[in-house]
Design a protein around this motif. Structure first.
Motif, short mmCIF file in Angstrom:
data_model
loop_
_atom_site.label_atom_id
_atom_site.label_comp_id
_atom_site.label_asym_id
_atom_site.label_seq_id
_atom_site.Cartn_x
_atom_site.Cartn_y
_atom_site.Cartn_z
N GLY A 24 0.83 -1.20 0.00
CA GLY A 24 0.00 0.00 0.00
C GLY A 24 0.86 1.25 0.00
N VAL A 25 0.20 2.40 0.00
CA VAL A 25 0.89 3.69 0.01
C VAL A 25 1.08 4.12 1.45
N LEU A 26 2.31 4.36 1.85
CA LEU A 26 2.62 4.76 3.22
C LEU A 26 2.08 6.17 3.48
N GLN A 27 1.10 6.27 4.38
CA GLN A 27 0.48 7.55 4.70
C GLN A 27 0.94 8.10 6.04
N GLY A 28 1.48 7.24 6.89
CA GLY A 28 1.93 7.73 8.18
C GLY A 28 2.60 6.63 9.00
N ASN A 34 4.19 2.03 14.25
CA ASN A 34 2.83 1.81 13.78
C ASN A 34 2.76 2.43 12.39
N ILE A 35 2.16 1.73 11.44
CA ILE A 35 2.18 2.15 10.04
C ILE A 35 0.75 2.28 9.52
N ILE A 36 0.50 3.35 8.76
CA ILE A 36 -0.78 3.54 8.10
C ILE A 36 -0.56 3.39 6.60
N LEU A 37 -1.30 2.46 5.99
CA LEU A 37 -1.22 2.22 4.55
C LEU A 37 -2.56 2.56 3.89
N GLN A 38 -2.49 3.32 2.82
CA GLN A 38 -3.68 3.65 2.02
C GLN A 38 -3.74 2.69 0.84
N ASP A 39 -4.95 2.36 0.39
CA ASP A 39 -5.14 1.42 -0.73
C ASP A 39 -4.39 0.12 -0.47
N CYS A 40 -4.46 -0.34 0.76
CA CYS A 40 -3.71 -1.53 1.18
C CYS A 40 -4.36 -2.81 0.66
N GLY A 61 -8.18 -1.50 1.92
CA GLY A 61 -8.42 -0.05 1.99
C GLY A 61 -7.40 0.63 2.88
N LEU A 62 -7.86 1.52 3.77
CA LEU A 62 -6.98 2.19 4.72
C LEU A 62 -6.71 1.21 5.86
N TYR A 63 -5.44 0.94 6.15
CA TYR A 63 -5.10 -0.14 7.08
C TYR A 63 -3.97 0.30 8.00
N ILE A 64 -4.09 -0.07 9.27
CA ILE A 64 -3.06 0.24 10.27
C ILE A 64 -2.41 -1.06 10.71
N ILE A 65 -1.07 -1.08 10.70
CA ILE A 65 -0.32 -2.23 11.17
C ILE A 65 0.43 -1.82 12.43
N ARG A 66 0.23 -2.55 13.50
CA ARG A 66 0.89 -2.24 14.77
C ARG A 66 2.39 -2.41 14.64
N GLY A 67 3.11 -1.49 15.24
CA GLY A 67 4.56 -1.47 15.14
C GLY A 67 5.25 -2.74 15.61
N GLY A 68 4.72 -3.37 16.64
CA GLY A 68 5.31 -4.60 17.16
C GLY A 68 5.22 -5.75 16.18
#
Length: 101
Positions: A24-28, A34-40, A61-68
């Motif tokens: 996906g596109v790294l949004q934050g 912790n990573i936010i991916l758009q169009d994941c 879609g918009l997806y958050i992956i926990r840093g751990g």
């Protein structure tokens, strides 16, 4: 963590500690990775032993992956990416990290 700054707004692959494979596109991101991916999407790639299985592409879609859970983040090279046929690509089976009993 500042190394992720150069990936902002770009398409990346993320591999998690449990061997899941996201794109996906790294949004934050934050200091805890912790990573936010758009169009994941999550890609599930099967090995040659799994002859009855077809690779999967699951839109998230918009997806958050926990840093751990983040094991690796890498930028996608558009030229190389365009040459990959994800439907026929086969993955190698990961070896276990557990000690045999």
């Amino acid at each position: 963590m500042s190394d992720l700054k150069e990936f902002m707004g770009k398409k990346v692959h993320v591999i998690t500690a449990d061997a899941r494979f996201f794109e996906g596109v790294l949004q934050g991101y934050d200091n805890s990775t912790n990573i936010i991916l758009q169009d994941c999407i999550e890609r599930i790639l099967y090995s040659e032993e799994d002859v009855d299985e077809e690779n999967q592409e699951i839109p998230l879609g918009l997806y958050i992956i926990r840093g751990g859970e983040v094991a690796c983040v890498g930028e996608i090279d558009p030229a190389k990416y365009a040459t990959i046929d994800w439907s026929t690509l086969k993955a190698s089976t990961l070896k276990t990290t557990k000690n045999p009993l």
